[in-house]
Scaffold this motif. Structure first.
Motif, mmCIF file in Angstrom:
data_model
loop_
_atom_site.group_PDB
_atom_site.id
_atom_site.type_symbol
_atom_site.label_atom_id
_atom_site.label_comp_id
_atom_site.label_asym_id
_atom_site.label_seq_id
_atom_site.Cartn_x
_atom_site.Cartn_y
_atom_site.Cartn_z
ATOM 1 N N ARG B 338 -13.131 91.087 35.719
ATOM 2 C CA ARG B 338 -13.225 89.781 35.077
ATOM 3 C C ARG B 338 -13.408 89.887 33.566
ATOM 4 N NH1 ARG B 338 -11.712 84.527 35.083
ATOM 5 N NH2 ARG B 338 -13.401 83.060 34.743
ATOM 6 N N LYS B 339 -13.908 91.020 33.087
ATOM 7 C CA LYS B 339 -14.283 91.162 31.677
ATOM 8 C C LYS B 339 -13.130 90.813 30.724
ATOM 9 C CE LYS B 339 -16.422 92.872 27.962
ATOM 10 N NZ LYS B 339 -17.128 91.893 27.110
ATOM 11 N N LYS B 340 -11.920 91.302 31.010
ATOM 12 C CA LYS B 340 -10.786 91.066 30.098
ATOM 13 C C LYS B 340 -10.460 89.575 29.997
ATOM 14 C CE LYS B 340 -7.235 92.058 33.627
ATOM 15 N NZ LYS B 340 -8.231 91.862 34.712
ATOM 16 N N ASP B 341 -10.697 88.839 31.087
ATOM 17 C CA ASP B 341 -10.426 87.404 31.047
ATOM 18 C C ASP B 341 -11.502 86.657 30.256
ATOM 19 O OD1 ASP B 341 -8.025 87.450 32.565
ATOM 20 O OD2 ASP B 341 -9.230 87.891 34.328
ATOM 21 N N ALA B 342 -12.731 87.103 30.356
ATOM 22 C CA ALA B 342 -13.796 86.506 29.548
ATOM 23 C C ALA B 342 -13.531 86.756 28.061
ATOM 24 C CB ALA B 342 -15.151 87.080 29.956
ATOM 25 N N ASP B 343 -13.107 87.973 27.734
ATOM 26 C CA ASP B 343 -12.780 88.274 26.337
ATOM 27 C C ASP B 343 -11.628 87.396 25.858
ATOM 28 O OD1 ASP B 343 -14.730 90.189 26.200
ATOM 29 O OD2 ASP B 343 -13.383 91.895 26.438
ATOM 30 N N ALA B 344 -10.655 87.166 26.733
ATOM 31 C CA ALA B 344 -9.481 86.373 26.351
ATOM 32 C C ALA B 344 -9.856 84.916 26.087
ATOM 33 C CB ALA B 344 -8.410 86.465 27.432
ATOM 34 N N ILE B 345 -10.650 84.305 26.950
ATOM 35 C CA ILE B 345 -10.983 82.886 26.722
ATOM 36 C C ILE B 345 -11.902 82.753 25.499
ATOM 37 C CG2 ILE B 345 -12.919 82.756 28.388
ATOM 38 C CD1 ILE B 345 -10.348 79.999 27.439
ATOM 39 N N SER B 346 -12.681 83.780 25.261
ATOM 40 C CA SER B 346 -13.517 83.810 24.065
ATOM 41 C C SER B 346 -12.652 83.761 22.796
ATOM 42 C CB SER B 346 -14.347 85.096 24.115
ATOM 43 O OG SER B 346 -15.059 85.281 22.951
ATOM 44 N N VAL B 390 -4.002 77.527 30.301
ATOM 45 C CA VAL B 390 -5.459 77.639 30.243
ATOM 46 C C VAL B 390 -6.113 76.510 31.036
ATOM 47 C CG1 VAL B 390 -7.468 77.493 28.697
ATOM 48 C CG2 VAL B 390 -5.458 78.852 28.031
ATOM 49 N N THR B 391 -5.556 75.297 30.923
ATOM 50 C CA THR B 391 -6.270 74.112 31.402
ATOM 51 C C THR B 391 -5.850 73.679 32.797
ATOM 52 O OG1 THR B 391 -6.375 73.426 29.095
ATOM 53 C CG2 THR B 391 -6.904 71.754 30.734
ATOM 54 N N PHE B 392 -4.582 73.872 33.135
ATOM 55 C CA PHE B 392 -4.077 73.316 34.407
ATOM 56 C C PHE B 392 -3.582 74.385 35.378
ATOM 57 C CE2 PHE B 392 -3.081 69.954 31.128
ATOM 58 C CZ PHE B 392 -4.139 69.114 31.477
ATOM 59 N N SER B 393 -3.953 75.632 35.177
ATOM 60 C CA SER B 393 -3.471 76.679 36.094
ATOM 61 C C SER B 393 -4.582 77.676 36.395
ATOM 62 C CB SER B 393 -2.288 77.427 35.471
ATOM 63 O OG SER B 393 -2.719 78.551 34.719
ATOM 64 N N ASP B 394 -4.295 78.591 37.333
ATOM 65 C CA ASP B 394 -5.222 79.687 37.644
ATOM 66 C C ASP B 394 -4.773 81.005 37.020
ATOM 67 O OD1 ASP B 394 -6.811 78.106 39.458
ATOM 68 O OD2 ASP B 394 -5.176 78.280 40.903
ATOM 69 N N ILE B 395 -3.732 80.950 36.205
ATOM 70 C CA ILE B 395 -3.269 82.181 35.554
ATOM 71 C C ILE B 395 -4.454 82.833 34.827
ATOM 72 C CG2 ILE B 395 -1.756 83.080 33.721
ATOM 73 C CD1 ILE B 395 0.116 80.650 34.354
ATOM 74 N N PRO B 396 -4.707 84.116 35.063
ATOM 75 C CA PRO B 396 -5.850 84.752 34.391
ATOM 76 C C PRO B 396 -5.789 84.513 32.871
ATOM 77 C CG PRO B 396 -4.926 86.257 36.016
ATOM 78 C CD PRO B 396 -4.009 85.069 35.960
ATOM 79 N N TYR B 397 -6.949 84.239 32.285
ATOM 80 C CA TYR B 397 -6.995 83.950 30.843
ATOM 81 C C TYR B 397 -6.302 85.042 30.023
ATOM 82 C CZ TYR B 397 -10.730 80.396 31.594
ATOM 83 O OH TYR B 397 -11.467 79.308 31.962
ATOM 84 N N SER B 398 -6.471 86.299 30.442
ATOM 85 C CA SER B 398 -5.901 87.392 29.643
ATOM 86 C C SER B 398 -4.374 87.332 29.678
ATOM 87 C CB SER B 398 -6.397 88.750 30.146
ATOM 88 O OG SER B 398 -6.112 88.901 31.515
ATOM 89 N N GLU B 399 -3.825 86.946 30.833
ATOM 90 C CA GLU B 399 -2.367 86.810 30.940
ATOM 91 C C GLU B 399 -1.902 85.584 30.140
ATOM 92 O OE1 GLU B 399 -0.169 88.731 31.801
ATOM 93 O OE2 GLU B 399 1.611 87.644 32.469
ATOM 94 N N LYS B 405 0.896 84.465 23.115
ATOM 95 C CA LYS B 405 1.290 85.177 21.892
ATOM 96 C C LYS B 405 2.805 85.376 21.858
ATOM 97 C CE LYS B 405 -3.081 87.408 20.848
ATOM 98 N NZ LYS B 405 -3.948 88.591 20.984
ATOM 99 N N ILE B 406 3.396 85.645 23.016
ATOM 100 C CA ILE B 406 4.860 85.790 23.089
ATOM 101 C C ILE B 406 5.523 84.441 22.803
ATOM 102 C CG2 ILE B 406 6.802 86.333 24.607
ATOM 103 C CD1 ILE B 406 4.943 88.362 26.023
ATOM 104 N N GLN B 407 4.975 83.365 23.382
ATOM 105 C CA GLN B 407 5.521 82.029 23.120
ATOM 106 C C GLN B 407 5.479 81.710 21.633
ATOM 107 O OE1 GLN B 407 2.995 79.650 25.651
ATOM 108 N NE2 GLN B 407 4.418 79.736 27.388
ATOM 109 N N LYS B 408 4.379 82.077 20.988
ATOM 110 C CA LYS B 408 4.250 81.793 19.562
ATOM 111 C C LYS B 408 5.339 82.521 18.770
ATOM 112 C CE LYS B 408 1.137 81.703 15.630
ATOM 113 N NZ LYS B 408 2.160 82.309 14.737
ATOM 114 N N LYS B 409 5.561 83.773 19.150
ATOM 115 C CA LYS B 409 6.593 84.581 18.482
ATOM 116 C C LYS B 409 7.971 83.921 18.643
ATOM 117 C CE LYS B 409 8.398 89.318 18.671
ATOM 118 N NZ LYS B 409 8.197 89.874 17.328
ATOM 119 N N VAL B 410 8.267 83.510 19.867
ATOM 120 C CA VAL B 410 9.560 82.869 20.138
ATOM 121 C C VAL B 410 9.671 81.558 19.356
ATOM 122 C CG1 VAL B 410 11.012 81.811 21.936
ATOM 123 C CG2 VAL B 410 9.774 83.943 22.423
ATOM 124 N N MET B 411 8.613 80.753 19.375
ATOM 125 C CA MET B 411 8.647 79.460 18.687
ATOM 126 C C MET B 411 8.754 79.624 17.173
ATOM 127 S SD MET B 411 8.806 77.210 21.029
ATOM 128 C CE MET B 411 8.564 75.698 20.111
#
Lengths: 438, 438
Positions: B338-346, B390-399, B405-411
């Motif tokens: 779980r640690k990587k997901d906590a770091d990601a949402i942080s 982040v808000t409407f799914s169960d996708i792990p925060y780290s993913e 970040k990839i979406q930002k690059k594409v956009m």
């Protein structure tokens, strides 16, 4: 100018600071939680010898105590690397005549405490700080009276009681980070009343993810230190029996193993210690401030823990004198100016672990070092190698780190060239251009 | 399966966890340092309303308590932005029918404590944890008997007593970092028994380096929160008089000012609070473990503090059930996964502050949002905007962070194009290629 200054912690930094502040005319007292080391046995588990270099020597001279300490120092001119076959390679630390000094923490600490007492500082051992009131500048001790002061200085080390108290005040940033390696000390006794290794070197056995080092002591022993992962294979966890330890040393450190007949006994008897980096901000609150490890504990791999703490002392006192001892202005000013340098040496120390354990034995690294010393020979004022900036100069650590990164970039470029293509004038031009760019 | 589980902290996460563990057949007790909120006044200075979303709702449903809570929720369909002239712009949070829910912390907490008691959990208020022995799994309380347990769970928040105790054990990594902004809450009373702003939105007044937000409460009030630097100009430090506060609000938040007749009184009466991010590792020791804010306190700007804590509860219980309640295996396994997901949402929460206060009013940002919703319409399974992940799914925060970040690059690439050049098929191909690249 008769402010009463209380220093918490009679370690290296606190004792030296006390000497200088007393000489400046203040009423200075030190409170130390441990018993007087002159009257009791030494505490175990702390690094026994340290490497004193320029940034540490300068404030010792300022305090007039260097002459007392000099006889206890053993010069180390460079790294002596031991490969797995026992072959030795020498790598000087700097230019001809530049060296660092092996010194016993316990001896140096005792000399500084004696100097403080001689200077007229009151040193109270067996005084454990239990609380501090930042509003009234008052320290509480277990089973003692409270002490009020005009200025409180916390020099109580990596696990500082003063910093712990600051941590629970609002908006105090703090981190403690342990690396994945621990260390274990192993003693090398003299043979026929003589050193068992050449004494004027820091010996290194670099082995990739781990390493062994040895520093000389003035009783002709060496202290070996194994820096080794806690987990994985091989690691402190994976070596469970004397046979496993024996096999491990036979494979990786054959020549060192031969110097320590009771190696496996020492390995299982001596403690395994962890290595922490701490950062915090701000270092001060009202009339209290942290100096040395209490403010910025670092890993030992650049030999700058004590030296940066002693430099703290010099910079703090110089700034205080320039600001006419107005503590309310000095404390925030010192904190904000010195912080970036503490962060820089913290980063440099972590990076140097990788260099020491992994890169120093690399042909590419050796070519880089050789080229760098050739550049320095031709342009001694313009190109000072990173190790020299950190160890033999007063260049702020943050500037050394910045210049070091530029040097690395330039050297990465140079190393893609054939030897015949290397042009020193071009190198220095490239370096100066990048240097200005920032 | 009659293990005795002690939970320290009867906040949101602790109470919900207790309900579920009790339902699984364990003997569960909660110890809370505060007095029973049903018998005393509320504590001040904590954020009053929270935004409950998917990751928080799912474990509430798992515990069978969601139906009890639903009547207290106020849906917020998106951001309602107020510019300096008072003009409004609406920005939906997700697709049609997706919303987040404003809920009072105090009400939700009380509902969960009542649910825990109904489920048969013993809840002890006025029990302040003073010490914990990680070897014997025993908790000490001020003026109470010690309690031994098979499992201890620390859900005692950002300033956790259990974590504080862990901090002083060897090799425990820890950081606390305060941002340079604080917050102050200001109440908007109803007018003629009605909301003074449209209730089904999260209102934002983005102003670059600072912002005001407002969330609806089910007593028809709004809670406004000013996020504002502690120092600088303007800042909490620079606004010293009622006139200065009045002028400041007139300039930046004219329409909000008109809703709060006693604004300056509230400004000087209500506390200014700080905002901390804490990280630590490992979260467990022997049979004790931290969950929720105690393990990973984050800033509130993604509305994920409570939601991530509730998701901790679901993931912890699911993993424990899958591992047959063998705590000695579950605790290290949960911590490390779980640690990587906590770091990601942080990280996401800190980044979203900049987005909310600065970017949301930007034309470039609005174009980006519009384009993104067009991509999502065409490729709903392949491109889920970061906020929705982040808000409407169960996708792990780290993913979610990685894909974001990839979406930002594409956009960033797409936004250099003219509108007519935008090709959605190419966009999704580029995204999928970068996604696989990792």
């Amino acid at each position: 100018m008769k402010d009463k200054i209380s220093i918490v912690g009679a370690g290296l930094v606190g004792s030296l600071l006390a000497v200088i502040l007393k000489q400046k005319g203040f009423e200075v007292q030190i409170f130390e939680k441990r018993k007087d080391p002159r009257k009791s046995v030494l505490t175990e588990g702390r690094s026994i010898n340290l490497a004193l270099s320029h940034r540490g020597i300068r404030p010792l001279k300022l305090a007039g105590v260097y002459e007392t300490i000099a006889p206890y120092l053993i010069p180390m001119n460079g790294r002596m690397m031991h490969d797995q076959a026992g072959e030795l390679t020498f790598q000087p630390y700097g230019k001809e005549g530049q060296f660092i000094n092996s010194v016993s923490r316990a001896q140096l600490n005792e000399l500084l405490v004696v100097s403080a007492e001689k200077a007229g500082v009151e040193v109270y051992f067996d005084h454990k700080c239990s609380d501090i009131d930042f509003e009234s500048n008052s320290i509480s001790f277990e089973n003692r009276e409270n002490i009020a002061s005009d200025l409180i200085i916390g020099t109580d080390g990596a696990f500082s009681a003063i910093r712990k108290k600051l941590q629970f005040t609002d908006r105090f940033n703090f981190s403690q980070y342990y690396i994945e390696h621990g260390y274990k000390e192993l003693a090398v006794e003299p043979l026929n009343d003589n050193f068992r290794l050449a004494p004027n070197y820091l010996h290194i056995w670099p082995r990739g993810n781990f390493m062994l080092i040895a520093l000389p002591n003035n009783d002709k022993t060496f202290t070996c230190t194994l820096f080794f992962p806690f987990e994985g294979d091989p690691s402190f966890s994976s070596l469970k029996t004397k046979d496993e330890v024996d096999d491990f040393f036979s494979k990786y450190f054959k020549d060192a193993q031969e110097l320590i007949p009771d190696l496996t006994d020492q390995f299982f008897y001596n403690p395994t210690s962890s290595l922490v980096t701490t950062k915090c901000e701000p270092w001060h609150k009202n009339r209290s401030i942290l100096l040395g490890d209490a403010a910025h504990a670092i890993v030992p791999f650049y030999g700058q823990g004590m030296n940066s703490g002693f430099e703290d002392v010099r910079l703090f006192v110089e700034m205080a004198e320039n600001m006419n001892w107005e503590w309310d202005k000095i404390l925030p000013s010192y904190s904000s100016q010195r912080k970036k340098d503490a962060d820089a040496i913290s980063e440099l120390a972590l990076l140097n672990f990788i260099e020491m354990r992994d890169h120093v034995a690399d042909p590419d690294f050796l070519r880089r070092k050789k080229l760098e010393s050739q550049i320095q020979e031709r342009y001694p004022k313009e190109w000072i190698p990173l190790y020299s900036m950190v160890t033999f100069s007063d260049i702020p650590y943050s500037e050394a780190l910045r210049l070091g990164k530029i040097q690395k970039k330039v050297m990465d470029e140079v190393l893609t060239l054939e030897e015949s293509e290397v042009n020193f004038e071009q190198i220095i031009e490239r370096f100066n251009a990048l240097k200005k760019g920032d």
